[in-house]
Motif scaffolding. Structure first.
Motif, PDB file in Angstrom:
ATOM      1  N   ASP A 142     -12.719  -5.925  35.490  1.00  0.00           N
ATOM      2  CA  ASP A 142     -13.880  -6.837  35.359  1.00  0.00           C
ATOM      3  C   ASP A 142     -15.189  -5.922  34.591  1.00  0.00           C
ATOM      4  O   ASP A 142     -16.401  -6.648  34.551  1.00  0.00           O
ATOM      5  CB  ASP A 142     -14.246  -7.263  36.789  1.00  0.00           C
ATOM      6  CG  ASP A 142     -14.713  -5.867  37.649  1.00  0.00           C
ATOM      7  OD1 ASP A 142     -14.765  -4.930  36.949  1.00  0.00           O
ATOM      8  OD2 ASP A 142     -14.668  -5.833  38.821  1.00  0.00           O
ATOM      9  N   SER A 143     -14.853  -5.104  33.976  1.00  0.00           N
ATOM     10  CA  SER A 143     -15.787  -4.350  32.976  1.00  0.00           C
ATOM     11  C   SER A 143     -15.004  -3.770  32.074  1.00  0.00           C
ATOM     12  O   SER A 143     -13.939  -3.429  32.095  1.00  0.00           O
ATOM     13  CB  SER A 143     -16.783  -3.202  33.934  1.00  0.00           C
ATOM     14  OG  SER A 143     -16.078  -2.431  34.542  1.00  0.00           O
ATOM     15  N   TYR A 144     -15.950  -2.883  31.207  1.00  0.00           N
ATOM     16  CA  TYR A 144     -15.265  -2.260  29.984  1.00  0.00           C
ATOM     17  C   TYR A 144     -16.324  -1.269  29.441  1.00  0.00           C
ATOM     18  O   TYR A 144     -17.607  -1.507  29.344  1.00  0.00           O
ATOM     19  CB  TYR A 144     -15.109  -3.120  28.807  1.00  0.00           C
ATOM     20  CG  TYR A 144     -14.623  -2.316  27.735  1.00  0.00           C
ATOM     21  CD1 TYR A 144     -13.108  -1.949  27.544  1.00  0.00           C
ATOM     22  CD2 TYR A 144     -15.054  -2.109  26.295  1.00  0.00           C
ATOM     23  CE1 TYR A 144     -12.602  -1.132  26.515  1.00  0.00           C
ATOM     24  CE2 TYR A 144     -14.829  -1.313  25.401  1.00  0.00           C
ATOM     25  CZ  TYR A 144     -13.183  -0.765  25.671  1.00  0.00           C
ATOM     26  OH  TYR A 144     -12.730  -0.008  24.529  1.00  0.00           O
ATOM     27  N   LYS A 145     -15.876   0.267  29.395  1.00  0.00           N
ATOM     28  CA  LYS A 145     -16.666   1.198  29.044  1.00  0.00           C
ATOM     29  C   LYS A 145     -16.696   1.327  27.448  1.00  0.00           C
ATOM     30  O   LYS A 145     -15.646   1.430  26.730  1.00  0.00           O
ATOM     31  CB  LYS A 145     -16.471   2.350  29.439  1.00  0.00           C
ATOM     32  CG  LYS A 145     -17.381   3.653  29.348  1.00  0.00           C
ATOM     33  CD  LYS A 145     -16.843   4.767  29.901  1.00  0.00           C
ATOM     34  CE  LYS A 145     -18.090   5.870  29.936  1.00  0.00           C
ATOM     35  NZ  LYS A 145     -17.541   7.406  30.809  1.00  0.00           N
ATOM     36  N   ILE A 146     -17.790   1.080  26.752  1.00  0.00           N
ATOM     37  CA  ILE A 146     -17.872   0.934  25.280  1.00  0.00           C
ATOM     38  C   ILE A 146     -17.601   2.431  24.730  1.00  0.00           C
ATOM     39  O   ILE A 146     -18.069   3.635  25.439  1.00  0.00           O
ATOM     40  CB  ILE A 146     -19.307   0.674  24.842  1.00  0.00           C
ATOM     41  CG1 ILE A 146     -19.824  -0.665  25.468  1.00  0.00           C
ATOM     42  CG2 ILE A 146     -19.538   0.788  23.101  1.00  0.00           C
ATOM     43  CD1 ILE A 146     -18.843  -1.752  24.915  1.00  0.00           C
ATOM     44  N   GLN A 147     -16.665   2.409  23.680  1.00  0.00           N
ATOM     45  CA  GLN A 147     -16.247   4.097  23.063  1.00  0.00           C
ATOM     46  C   GLN A 147     -16.939   4.399  21.854  1.00  0.00           C
ATOM     47  O   GLN A 147     -16.970   5.712  21.625  1.00  0.00           O
ATOM     48  CB  GLN A 147     -14.862   3.958  22.927  1.00  0.00           C
ATOM     49  CG  GLN A 147     -13.913   3.478  24.263  1.00  0.00           C
ATOM     50  CD  GLN A 147     -12.425   3.171  23.835  1.00  0.00           C
ATOM     51  OE1 GLN A 147     -11.930   3.325  22.509  1.00  0.00           O
ATOM     52  NE2 GLN A 147     -11.713   2.906  24.813  1.00  0.00           N
ATOM     53  N   MET A 148     -17.612   3.505  21.264  1.00  0.00           N
ATOM     54  CA  MET A 148     -18.187   3.818  19.870  1.00  0.00           C
ATOM     55  C   MET A 148     -19.873   3.161  20.010  1.00  0.00           C
ATOM     56  O   MET A 148     -20.074   2.161  20.793  1.00  0.00           O
ATOM     57  CB  MET A 148     -17.746   3.129  18.866  1.00  0.00           C
ATOM     58  CG  MET A 148     -16.320   4.080  18.283  1.00  0.00           C
ATOM     59  SD  MET A 148     -15.471   3.737  16.685  1.00  0.00           S
ATOM     60  CE  MET A 148     -15.165   1.780  16.869  1.00  0.00           C
ATOM     61  N   ASP A 149     -20.749   3.729  19.118  1.00  0.00           N
ATOM     62  CA  ASP A 149     -21.879   3.213  18.975  1.00  0.00           C
ATOM     63  C   ASP A 149     -21.946   1.895  18.004  1.00  0.00           C
ATOM     64  O   ASP A 149     -20.835   1.855  17.057  1.00  0.00           O
ATOM     65  CB  ASP A 149     -22.902   4.074  18.454  1.00  0.00           C
ATOM     66  CG  ASP A 149     -23.513   4.859  19.566  1.00  0.00           C
ATOM     67  OD1 ASP A 149     -23.663   4.535  20.726  1.00  0.00           O
ATOM     68  OD2 ASP A 149     -23.779   6.157  19.092  1.00  0.00           O
TER      69      ASP A 149
END
Length: 473
Positions: free
Chosen positions: A409-416
């Motif tokens: 239900d969520s996602y952690k961003i891996q790049m700018d």
């Protein structure tokens, strides 16, 4: 797997170097200690030992290392072209073979006069040319790949900050040079072979994204060269570093909130980048005299003719700056000026948003480490980011959203990510079309114009002398 293969081949190469060090009267372990190894190599080939200080200078260190290394190979009598090439390309094969060959012996310091007199070696003309061409190719490729690259402005998307025919230098060092994703490539070609066409690179080896340290982070409103993200898709399907180069302004950086209302850019609730060079489109209506097209050309105004059903000119669509449109308004034959409403569908091109090039947002630019919610409303914003740019499998199933087969239900961003826009606001294909630009697509920072060539100029005005060595703001 590639890391494992690389580690094994490196270990085998170092084993071969270990054996050669022992043949030269040194301890084998000295061959595997960085910097100290080069210090010992300098002694073994008769070069000044203080040259090891150059090992701390990026790019220069590559030439210093290979200079020591190839001179060391020559000290064992390996001076033919194929032997030097093999020592560079397949050291994991030839170094152990030479190290274990009883007939291969250390002959002395190659850079001393005594060695040259005792073991004279004259290169053929072909060898001299081959060495020169190979050295020049390697040097130019390293400079182009890691230091600075020339770039030409092919379109008017950055008018009037940058003009069609401007030749720029783009720094790779400012933001840090990237390690090539596809290191096997034809020299000086980007993605297509000259003359013959076809791919100018091989995908036999594809390295993961890695960027060397740079002097700075991308600042808001920097003019940035980056790879066109859409070329990840068919029919191109190109690796990141082989996608077409684009140049735009990073009007919003990670964490910024960007939006646009009636053509006015807003970043973090305040007016975004704006200068006297920013162009917009306007409909210009005139009396029966119309506009003199020669005057428009002389003033370098971009324009299109808007025709009615009978093929007559109904209006002129000018792409000009604010100061220029004020000048046009004062012309005696101009009756009305109307700002152009750019209604081209904008990212994410989803019915839930219904945004266009003049009206979109607010939208938060993704930042590495941020966690974003995933639901029916946010999925259009992050679907491409998760799947194409960050390489995950994403499915929208009946019971929820799944990433790599795990419900999420969520996602952690891996790049700018960045929001790139052209200064020619109504004649620019930019983030309003393709969305966020990932950090691994960033090529470098535009520094200055070293030449500017005007194809529409007269013989004496082809070169725009006032733009030579002009900095880019």
């Amino acid at each position: 797997m590639w890391y494992l293969i690389f580690a094994v081949l490196t270990a085998v190469s170092l084993y071969g170097l270990w054996l050669l060090f022992k043949k030269a009267g040194k301890q084998g372990w000295e061959a595997i200690v960085p910097v100290y190894r080069e210090y010992v190599l300098a002694q073994l080939v008769g070069s000044p030992t203080w040259w090891i200080v150059w090992l701390f200078v990026p790019i220069v260190n590559v030439f210093i290392f290979y200079g020591f290394y190839l001179d060391f190979i020559k000290s064992f009598g390996k001076r033919r072209f194929w032997e030097n090439a093999a020592a560079v390309l397949v050291p994991f094969i030839v170094l152990p073979l030479w190290g274990r060959d009883a007939h291969v012996k250390y002959l002395g310091q190659t850079n001393t006069e005594a060695f040259k007199k005792k073991y004279p070696y004259k290169k053929t003309v072909a060898r001299e040319w081959a060495d020169a061409i190979i050295f020049a190719t390697i040097a130019a490729s390293l400079i182009r790949g890691f230091l600075i690259e020339a770039y030409m402005i092919p379109s008017g998307s950055m008018e009037r900050t940058l003009l069609v025919g401007d030749f720029l230098f783009v720094s790779k060092l400012n933001y840090g040079p990237r390690i090539p994703n596809t290191p096997i490539a034809f020299p000086f070609a980007h993605h297509t072979m000259p003359i013959t066409g076809g791919k100018a690179y091989s995908e036999w080896i594809e390295l993961p994204y890695k960027r060397l340290p740079g002097f700075q982070q991308i600042k808001r409103n920097d003019v940035v060269v980056f790879n066109y993200p859409v070329e990840a898709d068919a029919p191109f399907n190109r690796p990141v570093d082989k996608r077409e180069n684009y140049i735009k302004r990073a009007v919003a950086i990670p964490g910024d909130v960007v939006e646009m209302h009636q053509g006015i850019l807003m970043v973090n609730g305040k007016p975004g980048f704006g200068s006297n060079d920013v162009q917009s489109a306007y409909y210009v209506y005139t009396d029966e005299r119309g506009l003199d097209l020669n005057i428009l050309k002389d003033k370098r105004f971009e324009y299109n003719l808007v025709q009615d059903q009978n093929g007559n000119v109904a209006a002129y669509l000018l792409l000009v700056t604010k100061d220029e449109i004020e000048e046009v308004k004062r012309w005696s034959n101009v009756k009305q000026v109307v700002p152009y409403a750019n209604e081209s569908p904008a990212f994410p091109k989803d019915s839930q948003y219904n945004w266009d090039f003049h009206n979109f947002g607010p939208i938060t630019i993704p930042k590495k480490g941020d966690t974003v919610p995933l639901n029916a409303l946010t999925l259009p914003l992050y679907h491409r980011l998760i799947t194409v740019y960050e390489g995950h499998k994403l499915e929208n199933r009946a019971d929820g959203i799944y990433i790599d087969d795990a419900k999420a239900d969520s996602y952690k961003i891996q790049m700018d990510y960045y929001w790139m826009m052209g200064d020619n606001r109504d004649n620019s294909l930019d983030s309003r079309d393709f969305g966020f630009v990932p950090e691994d697509h960033v090529v470098g920072k535009a520094l200055f114009t070293w030449l500017s060539y005007d194809t529409d100029g007269t013989f004496l005005s082809k070169i725009r002398w006032n733009r030579i060595f002009k900095g880019i703001n």
